[in-house]
Design a protein around this motif. Structure first.
Motif, PDB file in Angstrom:
ATOM      1  N   VAL A 173       0.838  -1.193   0.000  1.00 47.89           N
ATOM      2  CA  VAL A 173       0.000   0.000   0.000  1.00 47.89           C
ATOM      3  C   VAL A 173       0.880   1.253   0.000  1.00 47.89           C
ATOM      4  O   VAL A 173       1.815   1.380   0.797  1.00 47.89           O
ATOM      5  CB  VAL A 173      -0.929  -0.002   1.235  1.00 47.89           C
ATOM      6  N   ILE A 174       0.582   2.161  -0.908  1.00 46.74           N
ATOM      7  CA  ILE A 174       1.212   3.481  -0.940  1.00 46.74           C
ATOM      8  C   ILE A 174       0.239   4.464  -0.304  1.00 46.74           C
ATOM      9  O   ILE A 174      -0.886   4.624  -0.789  1.00 46.74           O
ATOM     10  CB  ILE A 174       1.538   3.909  -2.385  1.00 46.74           C
ATOM     11  N   ALA A 175       0.639   5.072   0.797  1.00 52.12           N
ATOM     12  CA  ALA A 175      -0.238   6.009   1.505  1.00 52.12           C
ATOM     13  C   ALA A 175       0.598   7.200   1.941  1.00 52.12           C
ATOM     14  O   ALA A 175       1.260   7.154   2.975  1.00 52.12           O
ATOM     15  CB  ALA A 175      -0.895   5.333   2.709  1.00 52.12           C
ATOM     16  N   GLY A 176       0.588   8.256   1.140  1.00 50.09           N
ATOM     17  CA  GLY A 176       1.451   9.407   1.396  1.00 50.09           C
ATOM     18  C   GLY A 176       0.688  10.637   1.821  1.00 50.09           C
ATOM     19  O   GLY A 176      -0.201  11.114   1.108  1.00 50.09           O
ATOM     20  N   LEU A 177       1.021  11.163   2.997  1.00 54.16           N
ATOM     21  CA  LEU A 177       0.441  12.405   3.490  1.00 54.16           C
ATOM     22  C   LEU A 177       1.347  13.583   3.144  1.00 54.16           C
ATOM     23  O   LEU A 177       2.581  13.482   3.223  1.00 54.16           O
ATOM     24  CB  LEU A 177       0.248  12.351   5.002  1.00 54.16           C
ATOM     25  N   ASN A 178       0.715  14.686   2.724  1.00 60.01           N
ATOM     26  CA  ASN A 178       1.431  15.942   2.466  1.00 60.01           C
ATOM     27  C   ASN A 178       2.574  15.743   1.476  1.00 60.01           C
ATOM     28  O   ASN A 178       2.343  15.213   0.391  1.00 60.01           O
ATOM     29  CB  ASN A 178       1.908  16.543   3.789  1.00 60.01           C
ATOM     30  N   GLU A 179       3.802  16.104   1.828  1.00 59.99           N
ATOM     31  CA  GLU A 179       4.941  15.997   0.896  1.00 59.99           C
ATOM     32  C   GLU A 179       5.187  14.563   0.442  1.00 59.99           C
ATOM     33  O   GLU A 179       5.749  14.343  -0.633  1.00 59.99           O
ATOM     34  CB  GLU A 179       6.221  16.546   1.543  1.00 59.99           C
ATOM     35  N   HIS A 180       4.783  13.605   1.236  1.00 59.10           N
ATOM     36  CA  HIS A 180       5.003  12.202   0.860  1.00 59.10           C
ATOM     37  C   HIS A 180       4.184  11.785  -0.362  1.00 59.10           C
ATOM     38  O   HIS A 180       4.472  10.758  -0.977  1.00 59.10           O
ATOM     39  CB  HIS A 180       4.667  11.282   2.029  1.00 59.10           C
ATOM     40  N   ALA A 181       3.181  12.574  -0.733  1.00 59.60           N
ATOM     41  CA  ALA A 181       2.420  12.283  -1.945  1.00 59.60           C
ATOM     42  C   ALA A 181       3.272  12.477  -3.196  1.00 59.60           C
ATOM     43  O   ALA A 181       2.877  12.055  -4.287  1.00 59.60           O
ATOM     44  CB  ALA A 181       1.171  13.163  -2.025  1.00 59.60           C
ATOM     45  N   ALA A 182       4.435  13.103  -3.049  1.00 63.69           N
ATOM     46  CA  ALA A 182       5.357  13.283  -4.176  1.00 63.69           C
ATOM     47  C   ALA A 182       6.358  12.145  -4.295  1.00 63.69           C
ATOM     48  O   ALA A 182       7.188  12.143  -5.202  1.00 63.69           O
ATOM     49  CB  ALA A 182       6.107  14.613  -4.036  1.00 63.69           C
ATOM     50  N   ILE A 183       6.294  11.177  -3.376  1.00 64.12           N
ATOM     51  CA  ILE A 183       7.158   9.994  -3.464  1.00 64.12           C
ATOM     52  C   ILE A 183       6.358   8.913  -4.192  1.00 64.12           C
ATOM     53  O   ILE A 183       5.367   8.407  -3.665  1.00 64.12           O
ATOM     54  CB  ILE A 183       7.579   9.513  -2.064  1.00 64.12           C
ATOM     55  N   LEU A 184       6.781   8.577  -5.386  1.00 65.25           N
ATOM     56  CA  LEU A 184       5.946   7.748  -6.259  1.00 65.25           C
ATOM     57  C   LEU A 184       5.616   6.400  -5.638  1.00 65.25           C
ATOM     58  O   LEU A 184       4.506   5.890  -5.806  1.00 65.25           O
ATOM     59  CB  LEU A 184       6.630   7.571  -7.617  1.00 65.25           C
ATOM     60  N   HIS A 185       6.558   5.804  -4.933  1.00 66.49           N
ATOM     61  CA  HIS A 185       6.330   4.521  -4.257  1.00 66.49           C
ATOM     62  C   HIS A 185       6.660   4.688  -2.771  1.00 66.49           C
ATOM     63  O   HIS A 185       7.659   4.172  -2.276  1.00 66.49           O
ATOM     64  CB  HIS A 185       7.186   3.410  -4.883  1.00 66.49           C
ATOM     65  N   HIS A 186       5.792   5.371  -2.080  1.00 76.25           N
ATOM     66  CA  HIS A 186       6.004   5.636  -0.653  1.00 76.25           C
ATOM     67  C   HIS A 186       5.448   4.461   0.159  1.00 76.25           C
ATOM     68  O   HIS A 186       4.261   4.406   0.488  1.00 76.25           O
ATOM     69  CB  HIS A 186       5.312   6.937  -0.247  1.00 76.25           C
ATOM     70  N   HIS A 187       6.340   3.508   0.464  1.00 71.49           N
ATOM     71  CA  HIS A 187       5.937   2.297   1.183  1.00 71.49           C
ATOM     72  C   HIS A 187       6.302   2.334   2.670  1.00 71.49           C
ATOM     73  O   HIS A 187       5.693   1.615   3.465  1.00 71.49           O
ATOM     74  CB  HIS A 187       6.589   1.061   0.552  1.00 71.49           C
ATOM     75  N   ASN A 188       7.306   3.109   3.033  1.00 71.27           N
ATOM     76  CA  ASN A 188       7.725   3.168   4.439  1.00 71.27           C
ATOM     77  C   ASN A 188       6.836   4.152   5.178  1.00 71.27           C
ATOM     78  O   ASN A 188       7.184   5.316   5.382  1.00 71.27           O
ATOM     79  CB  ASN A 188       9.208   3.566   4.534  1.00 71.27           C
ATOM     80  N   LEU A 189       5.680   3.669   5.566  1.00 75.95           N
ATOM     81  CA  LEU A 189       4.650   4.546   6.109  1.00 75.95           C
ATOM     82  C   LEU A 189       4.995   5.015   7.521  1.00 75.95           C
ATOM     83  O   LEU A 189       5.484   4.255   8.340  1.00 75.95           O
ATOM     84  CB  LEU A 189       3.300   3.815   6.102  1.00 75.95           C
ATOM     85  N   PHE A 190       4.680   6.279   7.788  1.00 76.05           N
ATOM     86  CA  PHE A 190       4.998   6.891   9.072  1.00 76.05           C
ATOM     87  C   PHE A 190       3.900   6.547  10.084  1.00 76.05           C
ATOM     88  O   PHE A 190       2.712   6.572   9.769  1.00 76.05           O
ATOM     89  CB  PHE A 190       5.115   8.403   8.928  1.00 76.05           C
TER      90      PHE A 190
END
Length: 439
Positions: A210-227
């Motif tokens: 699952v890619i779930a990016g908040l704020n600036e993380h929405a610019a990381i195309l494959h943001h898998h390391n969720l905070f």
């Protein structure tokens, strides 16, 4: 109903495979589901997923060490390992009645299985990651065979459509749960938990992380390391997530603004409109390359609309400026692979259409065919690393940097639907139809 579609699916695959096997001089084909992998210097295993070449025949995605033998005559034989194992949960089985097209046989060891298999047949080919039986290299994953298999997978059966239709239905509901969690102020990890709970799946059952990016993380195309900690302020949220049904994936992306009156919310709405225009343009016979070029024009129009660039949409595309804001392809085929193979094959003999030099990330380069399922996913991002490359060069003056700075905290936007191209040329938007049914 699904069982009947599955039986038709197997019969269709069998006819297709036997035709090209005969053309390639392959008398028998052995397909492995694959083996579990042990973590380095440990006794723990990585999560197992079956070989995609096996999954298109059998909805057994979580059972290792299975083999399917296809010959020119008779029913295919499904070999299942039933060695005694007191340590692990009983292996996954076929749904009741779904074994009708096969002769099912069991084995307890590879030595025992080798005695059952026609391994001495020089016209036997093998598809799988591990060459468990020491076959000659030229008979293992031959390129000509893989080209034929990958090419035919562009053409989907009614069963495959049904699986992906259900995968979209389940995922759309989970996306709505994720949206509500975002609006409630949850962290990325908390949003993922809401998604998984709604579709009643574990993380390892996802077709992709699952890619779930908040704020600036929405610019990381494959943001898998969720905070695990929520940001002080929720501005934007991008989720890219699907569901697996019988080995077939959905792949859906949505982007949301926390403040519905913000310029970013208006940009999301504009992108949604452009995405739907691209969906409508992605019909039978459409060139994947031309659709991607059109998507750059649509992105450029949004950049102009929101004063992000100081040039016309045509110049933004012609100069390559849109590549900074839109660095990926318009979409891909989808099926047992999330990124289905064969989108660049113009024929089953291996002829390929390379992506144009200016768009090297493009996966679908050939014309769309009847029954194919593909994604349409334009994106617009404010990625500091890419934007910084424009500074000091001839493109710098073409960018409204004050406007860029306003949007950087929001990350970016991607909107993705799953589309079926029916034989009569009509388009079925699996994702939007599921959304409409959810309301």
């Amino acid at each position: 109903m699904l069982k009947e579609l599955y039986l038709e699916h197997v019969a269709s695959k069998l006819n297709t495979f036997r035709t090209f096997m005969a053309e390639l001089g392959i008398d028998q084909l052995l397909i492995s589901s694959g083996q579990v992998k042990v973590q380095y210097q440990d006794d723990m295993f990585y999560p197992f997923k079956a070989n995609v070449y096996f999954k298109e025949w059998l909805p057994i995605n979580r059972r290792q060490d299975c083999f399917l033998l296809i010959a020119q005559e008779g029913r295919p034989t499904l070999y299942l390992n039933n060695a005694e194992d007191i340590w692990h949960t009983a292996p996954q089985s076929l749904p009741t009645g779904w074994d009708e097209p096969f002769t099912v046989d069991y084995f307890q060891s590879h030595k025992q299985l080798a005695e059952k298999l026609p391994l001495d047949n020089t016209a036997l080919a093998y598809l799988g990651e591990d060459n468990e039986f020491g076959l000659p290299a030229e008979r293992v994953n031959p390129e000509a065979l893989r080209n034929h298999v990958d090419y035919q997978r562009r053409f989907k059966t009614a069963y495959e459509h049904a699986c992906m239709r259900e995968a979209n239905r389940l995922a759309v509901s989970a996306h709505e749960a994720a949206r509500k969690a975002f609006m409630a102020g949850e962290s990325e990890l908390g949003i993922q938990a809401a998604y998984l709970a709604d579709c009643n799946c574990s993380e390892n059952e996802m077709p992709y992380p699952v890619i779930a990016g908040l704020n600036e993380h929405a610019a990381i195309l494959h943001h898998h390391n969720l905070f695990r900690d929520a940001p002080a302020q929720h501005r934007s949220f991008l989720i890219d997530a699907g569901v697996d049904v019988n080995g077939y994936a959905s792949d859906i992306t949505r982007t949301y603004a926390f403040d519905p009156n913000s310029d970013f919310a208006a940009m999301v709405d504009a992108m949604d409109q452009k995405q739907q225009e691209l969906v409508a343009a992605s019909g039978l016979g459409t060139s994947g390359i031309e659709l991607h070029k059109l998507s750059h024009q649509k992105i450029a129009e949004v950049l102009v609309q929101f004063d992000v660039v100081n040039v016309s949409a045509d110049e933004a595309v012609a100069s390559g400026l849109t590549n900074t804001f839109y660095p990926h392809g318009i979409g891909h085929g989808i099926g047992v692979n999330v990124h289905e193979k064969g989108g660049d094959l113009k024929d089953p003999s291996g002829g390929r259409v390379s992506p144009p030099e200016e768009y090297p990330k493009l996966r679908n380069t050939t014309d769309f065919v009847a029954t194919q399922v593909h994604t349409v996913e334009p994106g617009l991002y404010f990625i500091p690393a890419l934007l910084d490359k424009l500074k000091g060069g001839e493109q710098e003056a073409k960018v409204n940097w004050a406007r860029v700075e306003e949007f950087i905290p929001y990350g970016g936007i991607r909107i993705e639907d799953n589309i079926v191209i029916h034989a009569d040329g009509t388009l079925e938007n699996l994702t939007r139809d599921a959304q409409a049914a959810l309301v």
